[in-house]
Write a protein that holds these residues in place. Structure first.
Motif, PDB file in Angstrom:
ATOM      1  N   ALA A 131       0.842  -1.203   0.000  1.00  0.00           N
ATOM      2  CA  ALA A 131       0.000   0.000   0.000  1.00  0.00           C
ATOM      3  C   ALA A 131       0.871   1.244   0.000  1.00  0.00           C
ATOM      4  CB  ALA A 131      -0.910  -0.003   1.234  1.00  0.00           C
ATOM      5  N   ASP A 132       0.231   2.371  -0.303  1.00  0.00           N
ATOM      6  CA  ASP A 132       0.938   3.649  -0.215  1.00  0.00           C
ATOM      7  C   ASP A 132       1.378   3.892   1.225  1.00  0.00           C
ATOM      8  OD1 ASP A 132       0.158   3.838  -2.821  1.00  0.00           O
ATOM      9  OD2 ASP A 132      -1.281   5.459  -2.522  1.00  0.00           O
ATOM     10  N   ALA A 133       2.470   4.640   1.388  1.00  0.00           N
ATOM     11  CA  ALA A 133       2.987   4.944   2.718  1.00  0.00           C
ATOM     12  C   ALA A 133       3.003   6.455   2.924  1.00  0.00           C
ATOM     13  CB  ALA A 133       4.386   4.372   2.904  1.00  0.00           C
ATOM     14  N   PRO A 134       2.270   6.971   3.929  1.00  0.00           N
ATOM     15  CA  PRO A 134       2.311   8.409   4.188  1.00  0.00           C
ATOM     16  C   PRO A 134       3.615   8.804   4.885  1.00  0.00           C
ATOM     17  CG  PRO A 134       0.923   7.311   5.806  1.00  0.00           C
ATOM     18  CD  PRO A 134       1.346   6.259   4.826  1.00  0.00           C
ATOM     19  N   LEU A 191       3.866   8.084  -0.483  1.00  0.00           N
ATOM     20  CA  LEU A 191       4.813   7.338  -1.306  1.00  0.00           C
ATOM     21  C   LEU A 191       4.071   6.140  -1.896  1.00  0.00           C
ATOM     22  CD1 LEU A 191       7.824   7.644  -2.001  1.00  0.00           C
ATOM     23  CD2 LEU A 191       8.299   5.907  -0.272  1.00  0.00           C
ATOM     24  N   PRO A 192       3.947   6.070  -3.221  1.00  0.00           N
ATOM     25  CA  PRO A 192       3.092   5.041  -3.833  1.00  0.00           C
ATOM     26  C   PRO A 192       3.587   3.624  -3.569  1.00  0.00           C
ATOM     27  CG  PRO A 192       3.609   6.798  -5.391  1.00  0.00           C
ATOM     28  CD  PRO A 192       4.516   6.977  -4.215  1.00  0.00           C
ATOM     29  N   ARG A 193       2.630   2.722  -3.524  1.00  0.00           N
ATOM     30  CA  ARG A 193       2.974   1.310  -3.414  1.00  0.00           C
ATOM     31  C   ARG A 193       3.871   0.919  -4.589  1.00  0.00           C
ATOM     32  NH1 ARG A 193      -2.057   1.487  -5.816  1.00  0.00           N
ATOM     33  NH2 ARG A 193      -2.301   0.180  -7.684  1.00  0.00           N
ATOM     34  N   SER A 194       4.776   0.029  -4.326  1.00  0.00           N
ATOM     35  CA  SER A 194       5.697  -0.511  -5.337  1.00  0.00           C
ATOM     36  C   SER A 194       6.742   0.488  -5.802  1.00  0.00           C
ATOM     37  CB  SER A 194       4.928  -1.054  -6.558  1.00  0.00           C
ATOM     38  OG  SER A 194       4.025  -2.075  -6.161  1.00  0.00           O
ATOM     39  N   SER A 195       6.913   1.626  -5.081  1.00  0.00           N
ATOM     40  CA  SER A 195       8.056   2.491  -5.387  1.00  0.00           C
ATOM     41  C   SER A 195       9.333   1.700  -5.149  1.00  0.00           C
ATOM     42  CB  SER A 195       8.048   3.728  -4.473  1.00  0.00           C
ATOM     43  OG  SER A 195       6.919   4.533  -4.698  1.00  0.00           O
ATOM     44  N   VAL A 196      10.413   2.113  -5.770  1.00  0.00           N
ATOM     45  CA  VAL A 196      11.663   1.378  -5.592  1.00  0.00           C
ATOM     46  C   VAL A 196      12.144   1.504  -4.150  1.00  0.00           C
ATOM     47  CG1 VAL A 196      12.367   1.613  -7.985  1.00  0.00           C
ATOM     48  CG2 VAL A 196      13.078   3.336  -6.321  1.00  0.00           C
ATOM     49  N   GLY A 197      12.833   0.490  -3.678  1.00  0.00           N
ATOM     50  CA  GLY A 197      13.324   0.493  -2.308  1.00  0.00           C
ATOM     51  C   GLY A 197      14.689   1.136  -2.186  1.00  0.00           C
ATOM     52  N   GLY A 198      15.187   1.144  -0.950  1.00  0.00           N
ATOM     53  CA  GLY A 198      16.494   1.745  -0.679  1.00  0.00           C
ATOM     54  C   GLY A 198      16.359   3.155  -0.148  1.00  0.00           C
ATOM     55  N   ASP A 199      17.450   3.900  -0.241  1.00  0.00           N
ATOM     56  CA  ASP A 199      17.452   5.270   0.261  1.00  0.00           C
ATOM     57  C   ASP A 199      16.770   6.230  -0.713  1.00  0.00           C
ATOM     58  OD1 ASP A 199      18.776   4.481   2.505  1.00  0.00           O
ATOM     59  OD2 ASP A 199      20.690   5.409   1.989  1.00  0.00           O
ATOM     60  N   TRP A 200      15.895   7.063  -0.161  1.00  0.00           N
ATOM     61  CA  TRP A 200      15.358   8.219  -0.869  1.00  0.00           C
ATOM     62  C   TRP A 200      15.865   9.450  -0.125  1.00  0.00           C
ATOM     63  CZ3 TRP A 200      10.809   8.500  -4.390  1.00  0.00           C
ATOM     64  CH2 TRP A 200      10.504   7.260  -4.971  1.00  0.00           C
ATOM     65  N   ARG A 201      16.189  10.486  -0.867  1.00  0.00           N
ATOM     66  CA  ARG A 201      16.757  11.677  -0.246  1.00  0.00           C
ATOM     67  C   ARG A 201      15.982  12.922  -0.655  1.00  0.00           C
ATOM     68  NH1 ARG A 201      21.992  10.372   1.619  1.00  0.00           N
ATOM     69  NH2 ARG A 201      22.568  12.557   1.800  1.00  0.00           N
ATOM     70  N   GLN A 234      11.292   0.317   2.225  1.00  0.00           N
ATOM     71  CA  GLN A 234      11.210  -1.123   2.015  1.00  0.00           C
ATOM     72  C   GLN A 234      10.177  -1.382   0.916  1.00  0.00           C
ATOM     73  OE1 GLN A 234      13.079  -3.352   3.683  1.00  0.00           O
ATOM     74  NE2 GLN A 234      14.023  -1.811   5.027  1.00  0.00           N
ATOM     75  N   SER A 235      10.584  -2.136  -0.111  1.00  0.00           N
ATOM     76  CA  SER A 235       9.671  -2.374  -1.232  1.00  0.00           C
ATOM     77  C   SER A 235       9.945  -3.741  -1.848  1.00  0.00           C
ATOM     78  CB  SER A 235       9.834  -1.284  -2.298  1.00  0.00           C
ATOM     79  OG  SER A 235       8.939  -1.497  -3.363  1.00  0.00           O
ATOM     80  N   PRO A 236       9.214  -4.772  -1.418  1.00  0.00           N
ATOM     81  CA  PRO A 236       9.430  -6.114  -1.985  1.00  0.00           C
ATOM     82  C   PRO A 236       8.871  -6.277  -3.396  1.00  0.00           C
ATOM     83  CG  PRO A 236       7.676  -6.150  -0.354  1.00  0.00           C
ATOM     84  CD  PRO A 236       8.255  -4.785  -0.310  1.00  0.00           C
ATOM     85  N   ASN A 237       7.987  -5.365  -3.842  1.00  0.00           N
ATOM     86  CA  ASN A 237       7.370  -5.490  -5.166  1.00  0.00           C
ATOM     87  C   ASN A 237       7.592  -4.201  -5.956  1.00  0.00           C
ATOM     88  OD1 ASN A 237       6.060  -8.087  -4.524  1.00  0.00           O
ATOM     89  ND2 ASN A 237       4.803  -6.832  -3.136  1.00  0.00           N
ATOM     90  N   ALA A 274       1.004  -2.092 -11.811  1.00  0.00           N
ATOM     91  CA  ALA A 274       1.716  -2.094 -10.526  1.00  0.00           C
ATOM     92  C   ALA A 274       1.294  -0.933  -9.633  1.00  0.00           C
ATOM     93  CB  ALA A 274       3.222  -2.066 -10.778  1.00  0.00           C
ATOM     94  N   SER A 275       1.735   0.272  -9.937  1.00  0.00           N
ATOM     95  CA  SER A 275       1.426   1.416  -9.062  1.00  0.00           C
ATOM     96  C   SER A 275       0.234   2.233  -9.547  1.00  0.00           C
ATOM     97  CB  SER A 275       2.645   2.338  -8.949  1.00  0.00           C
ATOM     98  OG  SER A 275       3.008   2.863 -10.211  1.00  0.00           O
ATOM     99  N   GLY A 276      -0.187   2.050 -10.798  1.00  0.00           N
ATOM    100  CA  GLY A 276      -1.333   2.784 -11.318  1.00  0.00           C
ATOM    101  C   GLY A 276      -0.944   4.067 -12.030  1.00  0.00           C
ATOM    102  N   MET A 277      -1.903   4.652 -12.744  1.00  0.00           N
ATOM    103  CA  MET A 277      -1.629   5.812 -13.586  1.00  0.00           C
ATOM    104  C   MET A 277      -1.644   7.120 -12.782  1.00  0.00           C
ATOM    105  SD  MET A 277      -0.890   4.686 -16.467  1.00  0.00           S
ATOM    106  CE  MET A 277      -0.623   6.383 -16.981  1.00  0.00           C
ATOM    107  N   TRP A 278      -0.799   8.048 -13.251  1.00  0.00           N
ATOM    108  CA  TRP A 278      -0.727   9.368 -12.612  1.00  0.00           C
ATOM    109  C   TRP A 278      -1.031  10.502 -13.597  1.00  0.00           C
ATOM    110  CZ3 TRP A 278       3.713  13.131 -12.243  1.00  0.00           C
ATOM    111  CH2 TRP A 278       3.413  14.188 -11.351  1.00  0.00           C
TER     112      TRP A 278
END
Length: 359
Positions: A131-134, A191-201, A234-237, A274-278
Motif C-alpha cells: 500500500a501507499d505509505a504516508p 509514497l506510492p505502493r511498489s516504489s523502488v526500495g532503498g534510500d530516498w533523499r 522497504q519495497s518487496p514489489n 503495478a502502481s497505477g496511472m498518474w
C-alpha cells in the motif's frame, strides 16, 4: 654675535617660522568621488562610505569637510562620518557634499534570504510493499519578511535500469507552529505502493519569502548543517516498468483553418498494473521547426487506476502552418516511471501519430 646683530636676526627668524607654518592654499572642489558606488545591504548591516573631494585636475583636495545625508533615514541612516546603517527594506539615496559640490548614490536594503534550520522526516522508514505509505516532513525555517511557501522534492538515489522516481510536496505561508517569520511548516507525501526500495533523499528543499526571495538547499547542504535528508524505503514489489498506451483517438483528424482557429480533442487510454496511472500529456508539432502545442492531466477515473482514460484539447490558431503535424505522447505512473512515444513509435504501436492541417 654682538647685540646689534642679534636684534636684526630675531625678526628674520620669526618670519621664516611663520612662513613654514602657514597652510597650503585650499583649491575649490570640482568633484567628489564616492565608494562603494551602489551598495546593497541586509537589514541591520552597517557599511562605511568613503567620499574624496577633488580639484579640477582630479587630485585629492583635502581641507574640505564632507557632510552626509540620507533621503530616507528610516531605510538607511548615515552618520557624520559616513557610516551607513540599514534600518528598513527599500532604497534610499545617500548624498555626500563638500565645497559646494555633492554626489549621490543609491543604497538598497534587501531582506535576508530565508533560512532552513531543521528538517524531520516521519517516519524515518516506509514500507510500500502492499500500500501507499504516508510520509510527513517538518521544516523549521525563518524569513525576515514572512514565508510564502516551502517545497521539497524527494528522489530515489538507488542506481539501476529504471526510470527516475521522485515525489514532491509544498506548503503555504501559514506554519503548523510559530509565525510566518519563524516557525515550523509541514507537508506530506503519499509514497506510492511498489516504489523502488532503498534510500530516498530530499534532493531539493526550497524556501521562498513574501518578497519572492528563494533559498534552495541540496541534500548535501542539508546534511552538512546536521539535518538528515534520508528516508529508507522497504519495497518487496518494485515497479520499474513505465505505463503502456493502448489507444489514442483524435477529433478531428483533419483540421481545416479556412474559417478560423479550431480545437483538436485527444482521448487516450493507458495501463499500469503495478502502481497505477498518474499523468498523461499530448503534444503536436508543425512541419519543420515551428512551435508546437500540448495538453495533459490526470486520468478521468482518478489517480492510481490500473487503466486510465485521458482527455484534453489543443487549440490550433488560424495562422498555423498547413501540412502533416506529428503527435507525441508521454505517460507516467504513480511511481513516476515515464514512457515517451515519439510520432514514429506511436505509428509502430498502431496508434494515431499525426494530424493534417489545411488552410
Amino acid at each position: 654675535m654682538n647685540r646689534s646683530r642679534w636684534h636684526l636676526a630675531v625678526p628674520v627668524l620669526f618670519a621664516l617660522l611663520s612662513a613654514c607654518d602657514s597652510p597650503a592654499t585650499i583649491q575649490p572642489v570640482a568633484s567628489i568621488s564616492i565608494a562603494p558606488a551602489e551598495p546593497v545591504l541586509m537589514l541591520g548591516d552597517t557599511l562605511r562610505m568613503a567620499a574624496i573631494p577633488r580639484d579640477g585636475a582630479g587630485n585629492m583636495n583635502g581641507g574640505h569637510a564632507v557632510t552626509w545625508s540620507s533621503s530616507a533615514p528610516g531605510i538607511v541612516s548615515v552618520s557624520s562620518a559616513g557610516l551607513l546603517t540599514a534600518q528598513g527594506w527599500g532604497t534610499a539615496t545617500i548624498a555626500a557634499a563638500a565645497g559646494g559640490q555633492s554626489v549621490t548614490v543609491p543604497v538598497t536594503v534587501r531582506r535576508r534570504p530565508p533560512v532552513v534550520t531543521g528538517l524531520t522526516i516521519s517516519p524515518g522508514e516506509a514500507n510500500v510493499g502492499t500500500a501507499d505509505a504516508p510520509v510527513e516532513f517538518a521544516i523549521t525555517a525563518q524569513a525576515e519578511g514572512g514565508m510564502a511557501s516551502i517545497s521539497l522534492q524527494l528522489e530515489s538515489v538507488r542506481p539501476g535500469a529504471f526510470n527516475h522516481q521522485w515525489q514532491a510536496c509544498s506548503t503555504g505561508p501559514v506554519p503548523a507552529m510559530g509565525t510566518s517569520r519563524a516557525g515550523t511548516w509541514k507537508c506530506a507525501i503519499q509514497l506510492p505502493r511498489s516504489s523502488v526500495g532503498g534510500d530516498w533523499r530530499v534532493k531539493s528543499l526550497g524556501a521562498t519569502d513574501s518578497a519572492g526571495t528563494r533559498t534552495i538547499y541540496s541534500d548535501a547542504q542539508l546534511a552538512a548543517t546536521g539535518m538528515n535528508p534520508v528516508l529508507k524505503v522497504q519495497s518487496p514489489n518494485e515497479d520499474v516498468t513505465p505505463p503502456v498506451a493502448t489507444a489514442l483517438s483524435v477529433q478531428p483528424a483533419t483540421v481545416n483553418l479556412a474559417t478560423g482557429a479550431k480545437v483538436v480533442e485527444f482521448t487516450f487510454t493507458t495501463t499500469d498494473a503495478a502502481s497505477g496511472m498518474w499523468r498523461g500529456s499530448v503534444g503536436i508539432s508543425p512541419p519543420g521547426t515551428g512551435v508546437g502545442w500540448g495538453c495533459g492531466g490526470g486520468p478521468l477515473e482518478g489517480e492510481g487506476v490500473a487503466t486510465g482514460t485521458f482527455k484534453c484539447s489543443i487549440p490550433v490558431p488560424a495562422n498555423a502552418a498547413a501540412g502533416k503535424w506529428t503527435i507525441t505522447l508521454e505517460v507516467l505512473d504513480m511511481t513516476r516511471n515515464l514512457r515517451q512515444y515519439r510520432s514514429e513509435q506511436l505509428q509502430a504501436a498502431g496508434l494515431v501519430h499525426e494530424i493534417t492541417v489545411t488552410n
